[in-house]
Design an enzyme around this catalytic site. Structure first.
Site, PDB file in Angstrom:
ATOM      1  N   THR A 121      26.755  26.992  14.321  1.00 42.30           N
ATOM      2  CA  THR A 121      26.341  27.208  15.721  1.00 42.30           C
ATOM      3  C   THR A 121      26.895  28.547  16.173  1.00 42.30           C
ATOM      4  OG1 THR A 121      26.408  24.861  16.100  1.00 42.30           O
ATOM      5  CG2 THR A 121      26.424  26.250  18.046  1.00 42.30           C
ATOM      6  N   GLU A 151      21.782  23.276  12.607  1.00 44.14           N
ATOM      7  CA  GLU A 151      21.987  21.909  12.116  1.00 44.14           C
ATOM      8  C   GLU A 151      22.347  21.007  13.298  1.00 44.14           C
ATOM      9  OE1 GLU A 151      21.532  20.531   8.999  1.00 44.14           O
ATOM     10  OE2 GLU A 151      21.794  18.856  10.374  1.00 44.14           O
ATOM     11  N   LEU A 153      23.273  17.588  12.793  1.00 46.50           N
ATOM     12  CA  LEU A 153      23.883  16.330  12.341  1.00 46.50           C
ATOM     13  C   LEU A 153      25.125  15.976  13.169  1.00 46.50           C
ATOM     14  CD1 LEU A 153      26.616  17.121  10.543  1.00 46.50           C
ATOM     15  CD2 LEU A 153      24.888  17.676   8.860  1.00 46.50           C
ATOM     16  N   GLU A 155      28.794  13.932  13.276  1.00 40.79           N
ATOM     17  CA  GLU A 155      29.828  13.383  12.407  1.00 40.79           C
ATOM     18  C   GLU A 155      29.753  11.862  12.494  1.00 40.79           C
ATOM     19  OE1 GLU A 155      33.668  15.089  13.170  1.00 40.79           O
ATOM     20  OE2 GLU A 155      32.813  17.094  13.255  1.00 40.79           O
ATOM     21  N   LYS A 204      19.614  25.410  19.635  1.00 41.75           N
ATOM     22  CA  LYS A 204      20.890  24.739  19.346  1.00 41.75           C
ATOM     23  C   LYS A 204      21.801  24.707  20.592  1.00 41.75           C
ATOM     24  CE  LYS A 204      24.274  23.019  17.019  1.00 41.75           C
ATOM     25  NZ  LYS A 204      24.397  21.856  16.218  1.00 41.75           N
ATOM     26  N   ALA A 252      28.513   5.597  29.268  1.00 39.34           N
ATOM     27  CA  ALA A 252      29.623   6.066  30.096  1.00 39.34           C
ATOM     28  C   ALA A 252      30.923   5.722  29.382  1.00 39.34           C
ATOM     29  CB  ALA A 252      29.567   5.376  31.450  1.00 39.34           C
ATOM     30  N   CYS A 260      32.277  20.009  18.517  1.00 39.02           N
ATOM     31  CA  CYS A 260      31.048  20.724  18.889  1.00 39.02           C
ATOM     32  C   CYS A 260      30.790  20.802  20.388  1.00 39.02           C
ATOM     33  CB  CYS A 260      29.851  20.095  18.200  1.00 39.02           C
ATOM     34  SG  CYS A 260      29.890  20.365  16.441  1.00 39.02           S
ATOM     35  N   LYS A 263      33.192  22.911  22.673  1.00 35.55           N
ATOM     36  CA  LYS A 263      33.211  24.325  22.261  1.00 35.55           C
ATOM     37  C   LYS A 263      31.858  24.991  22.535  1.00 35.55           C
ATOM     38  CE  LYS A 263      32.563  25.290  18.002  1.00 35.55           C
ATOM     39  NZ  LYS A 263      32.105  25.942  16.839  1.00 35.55           N
ATOM     40  N   LYS A 320      35.501  10.111  17.930  1.00 37.69           N
ATOM     41  CA  LYS A 320      34.427   9.118  17.936  1.00 37.69           C
ATOM     42  C   LYS A 320      34.619   8.228  16.718  1.00 37.69           C
ATOM     43  CE  LYS A 320      30.329  10.494  16.244  1.00 37.69           C
ATOM     44  NZ  LYS A 320      29.073  11.254  16.104  1.00 37.69           N
TER      45      LYS A 320
HETATM   46  C1  UDX Z   1      27.294  16.721  18.339  1.00 41.11           C
HETATM   47  C2  UDX Z   1      25.747  16.678  18.448  1.00 41.11           C
HETATM   48  O1  UDX Z   1      25.324  15.333  18.691  1.00 41.11           O
HETATM   49  C3  UDX Z   1      25.116  17.209  17.175  1.00 41.11           C
HETATM   50  O2  UDX Z   1      23.697  17.224  17.302  1.00 41.11           O
HETATM   51  C4  UDX Z   1      25.640  18.618  16.928  1.00 41.11           C
HETATM   52  O3  UDX Z   1      25.105  19.142  15.765  1.00 41.11           O
HETATM   53  C5  UDX Z   1      27.160  18.606  16.847  1.00 41.11           C
HETATM   54  O4  UDX Z   1      27.695  18.039  18.045  1.00 41.11           O
HETATM   55  P1  UDX Z   1      29.182  15.220  17.162  1.00 41.11           P
HETATM   56  O5  UDX Z   1      30.158  16.133  17.831  1.00 41.11           O
HETATM   57  O6  UDX Z   1      29.370  14.883  15.731  1.00 41.11           O
HETATM   58  O7  UDX Z   1      27.692  15.823  17.293  1.00 41.11           O
HETATM   59  O8  UDX Z   1      29.217  13.821  17.954  1.00 41.11           O
HETATM   60  P2  UDX Z   1      28.332  13.105  19.056  1.00 41.11           P
HETATM   61  O9  UDX Z   1      27.813  11.850  18.512  1.00 41.11           O
HETATM   62  O10 UDX Z   1      27.363  14.024  19.673  1.00 41.11           O
HETATM   63  O11 UDX Z   1      29.451  12.728  20.146  1.00 41.11           O
HETATM   64  C6  UDX Z   1      30.139  13.743  20.873  1.00 41.11           C
HETATM   65  C7  UDX Z   1      31.055  13.131  21.904  1.00 41.11           C
HETATM   66  O12 UDX Z   1      30.302  12.545  22.959  1.00 41.11           O
HETATM   67  C8  UDX Z   1      31.976  12.017  21.386  1.00 41.11           C
HETATM   68  O13 UDX Z   1      33.258  12.214  21.903  1.00 41.11           O
HETATM   69  C9  UDX Z   1      31.355  10.749  21.930  1.00 41.11           C
HETATM   70  O14 UDX Z   1      32.302   9.738  22.136  1.00 41.11           O
HETATM   71  C10 UDX Z   1      30.756  11.233  23.246  1.00 41.11           C
HETATM   72  N1  UDX Z   1      29.614  10.443  23.707  1.00 41.11           N
HETATM   73  C11 UDX Z   1      28.459  10.399  22.993  1.00 41.11           C
HETATM   74  C12 UDX Z   1      29.687   9.744  24.927  1.00 41.11           C
HETATM   75  O15 UDX Z   1      30.716   9.767  25.618  1.00 41.11           O
HETATM   76  N2  UDX Z   1      28.596   9.029  25.353  1.00 41.11           N
HETATM   77  C13 UDX Z   1      27.436   8.979  24.645  1.00 41.11           C
HETATM   78  O16 UDX Z   1      26.488   8.311  25.112  1.00 41.11           O
HETATM   79  C14 UDX Z   1      27.370   9.686  23.426  1.00 41.11           C
END
Ligand code: UDX
Length: 429
Positions: A121, A151, A153, A155, A204, A252, A260, A263, A320
């Site tokens: 990114t 990308e 994806l 984690e 992105k 919530a 990600c 940042k 997460k």
């Molecule tokens: C994220 C994006 O989803 C992904 O597309 C990008 O490429 C990288 O950043 P990631 O950081 O792996 O992915 O996790 P994600 O599932 O997006 O969750 C991010 C944060 O949001 C977590 O702390 C999660 O707990 C929180 N979250 C997610 C919520 O609080 N509520 C939700 O409904 C979804």
């Protein structure tokens, strides 16, 4: 096809092993010698479900190899993906020295046509800078193309997300680059959107910012739910059934963390500023997310009255579930704040303990949720791991000093716990 991925972090390692699984010969390069040595022995630097098996299988089939040499990558692959880290600097701008260095190295070793693809990114226009850097250092004036293939994806479900994406974005400048990437992605069944490089980069930024906005929006609605006595879980369900809104990313809780979203949001606010646009919406999204942590802490202090000397058992340390990643973990941020109030912390996490032990020496870590519950004045669930959903609450109640549960991710049934004699505190319900 013969390809290389520069960078063996979450994105790089998953991309490398998935492309190998699809039948390509992949070299995964990283400048961290110890990491590469370990990878050669099949010791992975991260936990991601299914990744170890994928790496093992493809190394065995000789489709996946690891190296510290960018020269080896450039010599042996038509397509070179850049997936190195772009950590945030103090002012929120991403540090692009890693990307510049890779571009420089690639240019130095170019002998015949190569396609260089940015996957990390990066700020919009980084593609142009990569191109300029390669042009300037491409002494033999070899033909090359630059493309952007962001990308998406997540984690914890990275392999599934890579193999079954909602869409593939290809920011290209030539037919040749487009055809090469089409061929590479041909086994993956997903809509492909062809754009120019800058639009791909912006897609992105905009996607991650939109996701963060959805989370802050639902956390704001949760505040209103609490004040009115409505239930955010039902409200989110009702909103999400509208296809234009969709049900994903409307949970919530304690706010978003991870490597990600926080940042990328900072970076996008910063980029917009530089372009002369004050992105107020995203600034508020960020503010709501920061306030959400304090909101959880307030719930604990309201329930415990005096914080000093009390014991809080924390379930979940990773940012997460299904990952061992603790970067920007809301759980650790809340723990730090509670420690300032002289709260005793006991904590458990299914996968995060080794990384927490290394970086946070003063958190008492236990190997089971029940050990954490023992003698606690409050059980705080902050990462929604599946194993927390099926705890033996009779046992937990017997073990706790007082039966108080703060469910910062709304994973439990409030009525069930209240009937069992717990004081239950959720978010927005
Ligand atoms: C994220 C994006 O989803 C992904 O597309 C990008 O490429 C990288 O950043 P990631 O950081 O792996 O992915 O996790 P994600 O599932 O997006 O969750 C991010 C944060 O949001 C977590 O702390 C999660 O707990 C929180 N979250 C997610 C919520 O609080 N509520 C939700 O409904 C979804």
């Amino acid at each position: 096809m013969e390809i290389s991925i520069i960078g063996a972090g979450y994105v790089g390692l998953v991309t490398a092993s998935c492309f190998a699984e699809l039948g390509n010969r992949v070299i995964c390069v990283d400048n961290d010698l110890i990491k590469i040595k370990k990878l050669k022995k099949l010791i992975l630097p991260i936990y991601e479900p299914g990744l170890k098996e994928l790496v093992k299988r493809n190394v065995k089939r000789k489709r996946l190899s690891f190296s510290t040499s960018i020269k080896e990558a450039v010599d042996n692959s038509k397509i070179i993906f850049i997936a190195v880290g772009t950590p945030a600097k103090e002012n929120g701008e991403p540090d692009l020295t890693g990307i510049e260095n890779v571009a420089f190295q690639v240019a130095k070793h170019l002998k015949s046509y190569r396609l260089i693809v940015e996957k990390s990114t990066v700020p919009v226009e980084t593609g142009i800078w990569i191109k300029r850097t390669i042009q300037l250092n491409n002494i033999k004036k070899v033909d090359f193309d630059v493309a952007s293939n962001p990308e998406f994806l997540r984690e914890g479900s990275a392999i599934h997300d890579f193999m079954h994406p909602d869409r593939i974005i290809l920011g290209v400048e030539s037919e040749r680059a487009k055809e090469l990437l089409f061929r590479l992605y041909q086994p993956i069944k997903a809509p492909i959107l062809i754009t120019d490089i800058k639009s791909a980069e912006l897609i992105k930024h905009a996607s991650n910012s939109f996701l963060a906005t959805k989370i802050s929006f639902i956390n704001a609605i949760a505040q209103i739910c609490e004040k009115t006595g409505a239930d955010i879980v039902k409200v989110a369900e009702g909103i999400g059934l509208d296809k234009r809104i969709g049900k994903e990313f409307l949970k919530a809780g304690a706010g978003y963390g991870g490597a990600c979203l926080p940042k990328d949001l900072d970076a996008f606010i910063n980029i917009a500023e530089k372009l002369g646009y004050d992105f107020q919406l995203l600034k508020v999204v960020k503010k709501i997310n920061e306030d959400q942590k304090n909101f959880i802490i307030k719930k604990i202090s309201n329930a415990l009255w005096i914080l000093e000397g009390k014991t809080v058992g924390v379930l979940g340390l990773t940012f997460k579930p299904n990952t061992d990643d603790i970067r920007n973990s809301v759980s650790l941020q809340i723990i730090e704040e509670l420690k300032k109030e002289r709260v005793n912390i006991k904590a458990y996490d299914p996968k995060g303990i080794p990384k927490v032990r290394k970086l946070f020496k003063d958190i008492k870590l236990y190997n089971s949720p029940y050990k954490v519950a023992e003698d606690s004045d409050c059980l705080l669930v902050i990462t929604e791991w599946e194993e927390f959903k099926n705890l033996n609450f009779n046992k937990i109640k017997r073990l706790m000093h007082q039966p108080l549960i703060v469910d910062a991710r709304n994973i439990f049934d409030p009525e069930k716990l209240k009937t069992m004699g717990f004081q239950y505190i959720g978010v927005g319900r």
